[in-house]
Design an enzyme around this catalytic site. Sequence first.
Site, PDB file in Angstrom:
ATOM      1  N   SER A   6      -1.988  29.603  -1.420  1.00 31.67           N
ATOM      2  CA  SER A   6      -1.723  30.168  -0.026  1.00 31.67           C
ATOM      3  C   SER A   6      -2.527  30.950   0.163  1.00 31.67           C
ATOM      4  O   SER A   6      -2.784  32.024  -0.428  1.00 31.67           O
ATOM      5  CB  SER A   6      -0.324  30.461  -0.009  1.00 31.67           C
ATOM      6  N   HIS A  31      -3.196  25.730   1.613  1.00 31.39           N
ATOM      7  CA  HIS A  31      -1.997  25.956   2.321  1.00 31.39           C
ATOM      8  C   HIS A  31      -2.305  27.170   3.340  1.00 31.39           C
ATOM      9  O   HIS A  31      -2.626  28.471   3.006  1.00 31.39           O
ATOM     10  CB  HIS A  31      -0.762  26.456   1.296  1.00 31.39           C
ATOM     11  N   ASP A  33      -0.376  29.659   6.096  1.00 29.35           N
ATOM     12  CA  ASP A  33       0.965  30.303   6.716  1.00 29.35           C
ATOM     13  C   ASP A  33       0.541  30.820   7.808  1.00 29.35           C
ATOM     14  O   ASP A  33       0.192  31.864   8.046  1.00 29.35           O
ATOM     15  CB  ASP A  33       1.312  31.252   5.751  1.00 29.35           C
ATOM     16  N   MET A  35       2.710  32.640  11.142  1.00 30.92           N
ATOM     17  CA  MET A  35       3.738  33.321  11.324  1.00 30.92           C
ATOM     18  C   MET A  35       3.881  33.966  12.453  1.00 30.92           C
ATOM     19  O   MET A  35       2.719  34.598  13.063  1.00 30.92           O
ATOM     20  CB  MET A  35       4.544  34.187  10.233  1.00 30.92           C
ATOM     21  N   HIS A  64       1.658  25.347   7.394  1.00 27.08           N
ATOM     22  CA  HIS A  64       3.140  25.659   7.355  1.00 27.08           C
ATOM     23  C   HIS A  64       3.377  26.800   8.530  1.00 27.08           C
ATOM     24  O   HIS A  64       3.194  27.744   8.296  1.00 27.08           O
ATOM     25  CB  HIS A  64       3.438  26.410   5.897  1.00 27.08           C
ATOM     26  N   MET A  66       5.707  28.831  10.614  1.00 26.09           N
ATOM     27  CA  MET A  66       7.262  29.490  10.783  1.00 26.09           C
ATOM     28  C   MET A  66       7.184  30.320  11.951  1.00 26.09           C
ATOM     29  O   MET A  66       6.729  31.465  12.122  1.00 26.09           O
ATOM     30  CB  MET A  66       6.800  30.640   9.517  1.00 26.09           C
ATOM     31  N   MET A 135      11.729  25.791   0.594  1.00 24.58           N
ATOM     32  CA  MET A 135      11.391  27.240   0.204  1.00 24.58           C
ATOM     33  C   MET A 135      12.032  27.675  -1.011  1.00 24.58           C
ATOM     34  O   MET A 135      13.353  27.647  -1.102  1.00 24.58           O
ATOM     35  CB  MET A 135      11.665  28.077   1.601  1.00 24.58           C
ATOM     36  N   ASP A 173       7.526  25.916  -2.272  1.00 18.65           N
ATOM     37  CA  ASP A 173       6.597  27.273  -1.693  1.00 18.65           C
ATOM     38  C   ASP A 173       7.230  28.487  -2.455  1.00 18.65           C
ATOM     39  O   ASP A 173       8.373  28.930  -1.468  1.00 18.65           O
ATOM     40  CB  ASP A 173       6.349  26.994  -0.286  1.00 18.65           C
TER      41      ASP A 173
HETATM   42  C1  DX5 Z   1       6.052  32.616   2.549  1.00 23.85           C
HETATM   43  C2  DX5 Z   1       4.981  31.654   2.530  1.00 23.85           C
HETATM   44  C3  DX5 Z   1       4.299  31.155   1.049  1.00 23.85           C
HETATM   45  C4  DX5 Z   1       3.843  32.413   0.295  1.00 23.85           C
HETATM   46  C5  DX5 Z   1       3.613  32.212  -0.996  1.00 23.85           C
HETATM   47  O1  DX5 Z   1       6.575  32.770   3.521  1.00 23.85           O
HETATM   48  O2  DX5 Z   1       5.517  30.592   2.889  1.00 23.85           O
HETATM   49  O3  DX5 Z   1       3.139  30.564   1.306  1.00 23.85           O
HETATM   50  O4  DX5 Z   1       2.688  33.167   0.997  1.00 23.85           O
HETATM   51  O5  DX5 Z   1       3.153  33.200  -1.981  1.00 23.85           O
HETATM   52  P1  DX5 Z   1       3.575  33.535  -3.237  1.00 23.85           P
HETATM   53  O6  DX5 Z   1       3.197  32.337  -4.022  1.00 23.85           O
HETATM   54  O7  DX5 Z   1       2.996  34.584  -3.460  1.00 23.85           O
HETATM   55  O8  DX5 Z   1       5.125  33.442  -3.380  1.00 23.85           O
HETATM   56 ZN    ZN Z   2       3.955  28.751   2.964  1.00 24.72          ZN
END
Ligand code: DX5
Ligand code: ZN
Length: 213
Positions: A6, A31, A33, A35, A64, A66, A135, A173
């Site tokens: 990620s 990956h 993220d 948000m 991903h 969110m 998750m 994840d």
């Molecule tokens: C959290 C994200 C993850 C996160 C994973 O909302 O979806 O992808 O960055 O990070 P680690 O591996 O540090 O938990």
């Molecule tokens: Zn993620």
Amino acid sequence: MLVAPSILSADFGNLERDIKAICDAGCDLVHVDVMDGHYVPNLTIGPVVVEPVAKVATKPLDIHLMVENNNFFVDLFAPLKPKYLSFHIESEKHPHRLIQKIRSLGISPAIVLNPHTKVEEIEYLIEDLDMVLLMSVNPGFGGQKFIPTVIEKAKKLKELISKRNPSCLIEVDGGVSNKNIKELKEAGVDIVVAGSYVFGSSNYEEAIKSLKI
Ligand code: DX5
Ligand code: ZN
């Protein structure tokens, strides 16, 4: 096991360097993220940043979402041609419709389940999905502690998948490291996302290799 680092844990001041480094170190997917500051209490990156990431990455993108307004973000990121585009079942009124839309854009649709969401929620969607993301932390931040109930959930999901669509992959994840990778593998997980574990290590190649069991 496939590994998707990620980039949330990358150094955003040296993003190009870090993306190249994880791709050279043998990751399978990158990956990303996304948000929106509404669905989760954090705000990350939009296509202005992800576009150069896509150009530098030699591995496919795993985006991903969110966010609250999934439709809007699907339109925003589809032109970057990610391999997977995943959205949260909890934030979408019409998940079946959105899955069809993502597929019609030539992208593999995936659904994400938060730690509290039962796998039965997606029982009648599995046939239309290429991947389900479980998750193993609450979405919003990297570096959180792994929630172990995801193991039981992955096993249940694997059963549903083998009945309804055996080619659908399971991704986990959050909080993934060499400490829990064996359990995840045994539960039937196909892809792990790892942010702080990979980027926090001094040798990305070794860290990725330790997850590819
Ligand atoms: C959290 C994200 C993850 C996160 C994973 O909302 O979806 O992808 O960055 O990070 P680690 O591996 O540090 O938990
Ligand atoms: Zn993620």
